[in-house]
Design an enzyme around this catalytic site. Structure first.
Site, PDB file in Angstrom:
ATOM      1  N   LYS A  22       0.830  -1.221   0.000  1.00  0.00           N
ATOM      2  CA  LYS A  22       0.000   0.000   0.000  1.00  0.00           C
ATOM      3  C   LYS A  22       0.856   1.258   0.000  1.00  0.00           C
ATOM      4  O   LYS A  22       0.640   2.167  -0.796  1.00  0.00           O
ATOM      5  CB  LYS A  22      -0.905  -0.015   1.228  1.00  0.00           C
ATOM      6  CG  LYS A  22      -1.478   1.340   1.597  1.00  0.00           C
ATOM      7  CD  LYS A  22      -2.206   1.279   2.921  1.00  0.00           C
ATOM      8  CE  LYS A  22      -2.485   2.614   3.531  1.00  0.00           C
ATOM      9  NZ  LYS A  22      -1.400   3.257   4.246  1.00  0.00           N
ATOM     10  N   ASN A  23       1.823   1.335   0.908  1.00  0.00           N
ATOM     11  CA  ASN A  23       2.539   2.596   1.062  1.00  0.00           C
ATOM     12  C   ASN A  23       3.528   2.866  -0.070  1.00  0.00           C
ATOM     13  O   ASN A  23       4.025   3.985  -0.196  1.00  0.00           O
ATOM     14  CB  ASN A  23       3.196   2.671   2.443  1.00  0.00           C
ATOM     15  CG  ASN A  23       2.143   2.889   3.533  1.00  0.00           C
ATOM     16  OD1 ASN A  23       1.003   3.260   3.242  1.00  0.00           O
ATOM     17  ND2 ASN A  23       2.503   2.625   4.780  1.00  0.00           N
ATOM     18  N   CYS A 117      -5.497   8.269   8.446  1.00  0.00           N
ATOM     19  CA  CYS A 117      -5.568   7.836   9.842  1.00  0.00           C
ATOM     20  C   CYS A 117      -5.197   8.980  10.776  1.00  0.00           C
ATOM     21  O   CYS A 117      -4.297   9.757  10.500  1.00  0.00           O
ATOM     22  CB  CYS A 117      -4.617   6.673  10.077  1.00  0.00           C
ATOM     23  SG  CYS A 117      -5.171   5.180   9.273  1.00  0.00           S
ATOM     24  N   ARG A 122      -0.186  15.464  12.748  1.00  0.00           N
ATOM     25  CA  ARG A 122       0.624  14.917  11.658  1.00  0.00           C
ATOM     26  C   ARG A 122       1.153  16.079  10.813  1.00  0.00           C
ATOM     27  O   ARG A 122       0.589  16.416   9.778  1.00  0.00           O
ATOM     28  CB  ARG A 122      -0.202  13.919  10.830  1.00  0.00           C
ATOM     29  CG  ARG A 122      -0.592  12.691  11.650  1.00  0.00           C
ATOM     30  CD  ARG A 122      -1.262  11.616  10.834  1.00  0.00           C
ATOM     31  NE  ARG A 122      -0.351  10.946   9.928  1.00  0.00           N
ATOM     32  CZ  ARG A 122      -0.679   9.874   9.213  1.00  0.00           C
ATOM     33  NH1 ARG A 122      -1.878   9.363   9.325  1.00  0.00           N
ATOM     34  NH2 ARG A 122       0.191   9.322   8.396  1.00  0.00           N
ATOM     35  N   ASP A 306       3.801   0.658  12.077  1.00  0.00           N
ATOM     36  CA  ASP A 306       2.558   0.145  11.490  1.00  0.00           C
ATOM     37  C   ASP A 306       2.265  -1.300  11.911  1.00  0.00           C
ATOM     38  O   ASP A 306       1.229  -1.854  11.541  1.00  0.00           O
ATOM     39  CB  ASP A 306       2.605   0.252   9.952  1.00  0.00           C
ATOM     40  CG  ASP A 306       2.593   1.710   9.496  1.00  0.00           C
ATOM     41  OD1 ASP A 306       2.270   2.587  10.319  1.00  0.00           O
ATOM     42  OD2 ASP A 306       2.917   1.962   8.323  1.00  0.00           O
ATOM     43  N   ARG A 398      -9.184   0.347   3.660  1.00  0.00           N
ATOM     44  CA  ARG A 398      -8.281   1.281   2.995  1.00  0.00           C
ATOM     45  C   ARG A 398      -6.957   0.596   2.683  1.00  0.00           C
ATOM     46  O   ARG A 398      -6.251   1.016   1.761  1.00  0.00           O
ATOM     47  CB  ARG A 398      -7.972   2.474   3.917  1.00  0.00           C
ATOM     48  CG  ARG A 398      -9.062   3.499   4.014  1.00  0.00           C
ATOM     49  CD  ARG A 398      -8.563   4.693   4.775  1.00  0.00           C
ATOM     50  NE  ARG A 398      -7.167   4.923   4.453  1.00  0.00           N
ATOM     51  CZ  ARG A 398      -6.239   5.300   5.324  1.00  0.00           C
ATOM     52  NH1 ARG A 398      -6.538   5.516   6.573  1.00  0.00           N
ATOM     53  NH2 ARG A 398      -4.991   5.476   4.938  1.00  0.00           N
TER      54      ARG A 398
END
Ligand code: EPZ
Length: 431
Positions: A22-23, A117, A122, A306, A398
């Site tokens: 995903k990232n 999230c 952030r 994570d 997601r």
């Protein structure tokens, strides 16, 4: 409202194939905007974040063609920086990669402030610092508006004050089509940074040193089309490893790069789990009885933040007292309140959590408060006695491709149920 309903207690057995990272995908899709040709991306994870980003690219005028569920062709030759779907942008954190990609390609960028999230503040100051150094003005309001002062960005030396995955990737994107050489010092080293660099290089960029703390980018005039396969998802793999550890059983996790899992494998071994490595898979075997351990999250190659919530669940059912220290985010223990409903014993003080392992968790109704918190609650439900309902599963979807189908194939009793919310049920009963 869709929820996960889990009847806990089954051991996990069988084989699970990991999807694309995903990232990495959420940076590579925006990067495709910079390619002057057709760019074919393989091993794309089928998750809502990638679907959202592909829609955003379409709203910018790129052609997006799904060749099969995990392969997409993107043609950005006629894309512009205008007309973006800002409502979609607001939903995802990774919208900030569009700033670097649009500045690189158009010399102008407009995006919304990143969503995604929520675990504390952030900031994006390091992204802004990087863009400023490359010769862009950046205005941050409800939107991020950026403009290259000289029409095209210019290479610069940038020392990041904080090791930031997002800022490192965003600066790489911005510098790829800039004039001259950019050097990023104190860069993050995550596998998805190497993947972004490999993607860009395969399309004609000159990015060197990704995976170390110094990344050098020699700007090029254009990127050409090509084909690239995204790496497997380190965190998805780690999630199945933690699930197997907590539930007990034996699972072969395929389509992984075992090196990326080293620190997770090492921690699980410390907890009494067997992890065998093969060239593209790992075999995890667990009795379900785990030993305590201390976990400290750090930027790569440290233990990934994570994976902190998922490992937190494994420690919640381990023998003895464990200490978790969150080294990346200020507020990543929101899941603990939910886990307490299931009988877990955590004491949290700032970035430190002390976990008293319990023999068994019990089922409860819990809310996924973010992506990895949601994954952790699913693991808790899988190893708990009784029935667990996990709500707000859109967070989980997601980032995890077909979590329910993959867990069912391993013997878990988990399904999606569609039920009205509590208040709607009461109204219906009253009527
Ligand atoms: C990425 O977020 C990931 N998201 C996160 O994964 C992950 O938790 C994080 O990296 C750390 O590994 C994506 O890749 C889309 P950072 P990112 O910039 O890039 C501070 C998941 O579950 N910071 O490396 O936003 C920040 O506050 C998600 O998949 C600044 O101070 O994280 C944090 O303390 C959640 N200024 C630390 O750096 C900045 O400008 C690391 O953040 C940027 C960050």
């Amino acid at each position: 409202m869709e929820k996960y309903r889990i009847a806990g207690g089954n051991r996990l057995h069988g084989e699970v194939e990991i999807s694309g990272a995903k990232n990495a995908a959420v940076a590579i899709i925006p990067a495709a905007l910079m390619v002057d040709g057709i760019c074919r991306i393989e091993n794309l994870p089928q998750i809502s974040d990638t679907v959202t980003l592909l829609h955003i690219l379409e709203s910018l005028g790129a052609g997006v063609k799904m060749i099969n569920p995990s392969t997409v062709e993107i043609d950005s030759r006629h894309a512009t920086w205008k007309g973006a779907d800002y409502d979609r942008m607001r939903k995802i954190r990774a919208s900030y990669y569009l700033v670097g990609a649009m500045l690189s390609r158009f010399g102008v960028a407009r995006t919304t402030m990143p969503g995604g999230c929520n675990f504390g503040v952030r900031p994006i100051d390091q992204h802004v610092k990087g863009m400023n150094a490359l010769g862009a003005t950046v205005d941050v309001t409800d939107y991020i508006d950026a403009k290259a002062i000289h029409g095209r960005l210019r290479g610069a030396e940038i020392y990041l004050d904080k090791v930031s995955v997002g800022a490192t990737m965003n600066i790489i994107l911005a510098a790829t089509l800039a004039e001259g050489r950019t050097i990023i010092e104190n860069a993050a080293r995550e596998p998805h940074i190497v993947d972004l660099a490999n993607f860009l290089n395969s399309m004609g960029a000159d990015v060197r040193g990704a995976g170390t703390d110094t990344v050098k980018i020699n700007g090029v005039d254009r990127l050409h089309g090509g084909t690239y396969a995204i790496i497997p998802d380190q965190i998805e793999a780690g999630t199945y490893m933690a699930a197997t550890a907590a539930c007990g059983g034996e699972v072969l996790i395929t389509n992984v790069i075992p090196k990326h899992l080293d620190c997770i494998s090492a921690k699980l071994r410390e907890m009494g789990v067997t992890v065998e490595e093969y060239p593209e898979s790992v075999l995890v075997r667990s009795s379900g009885r785990l030993r305590r351990a201390n976990v400290k999250t750090l930027p790569y190659p440290g233990f990934p933040t994570d994976m902190q919530p998922q490992m937190g669940v494994a420690l919640a059912v381990a023998d003895g007292t464990s200490v978790i220290t969150e080294g990346v985010w200020d507020n990543r223990y929101k899941y603990v309140n939910q886990l307490r409903k299931m009988g877990a014993q955590f004491q949290v003080d700032g970035r430190v959590a002390v976990v008293e392992g319990v023999e068994r968790l019990h089922g409860a109704t819990v809310e996924a408060c973010d992506l990895r918190a949601g994954a952790a609650l699913v693991i808790a439900g899988l190893c708990a006695d009784g029935v667990t309902t996990v709500e707000d599963i859109e967070y989980i979807e997601r980032g995890y491709q077909d979590l329910v189908g993959k867990l069912q194939a391993l013997g878990a009793d988990i399904r999606i149920v569609d039920e009205p919310e509590h208040s709607e049920r009461l109204n219906a009963n009253a009527g």
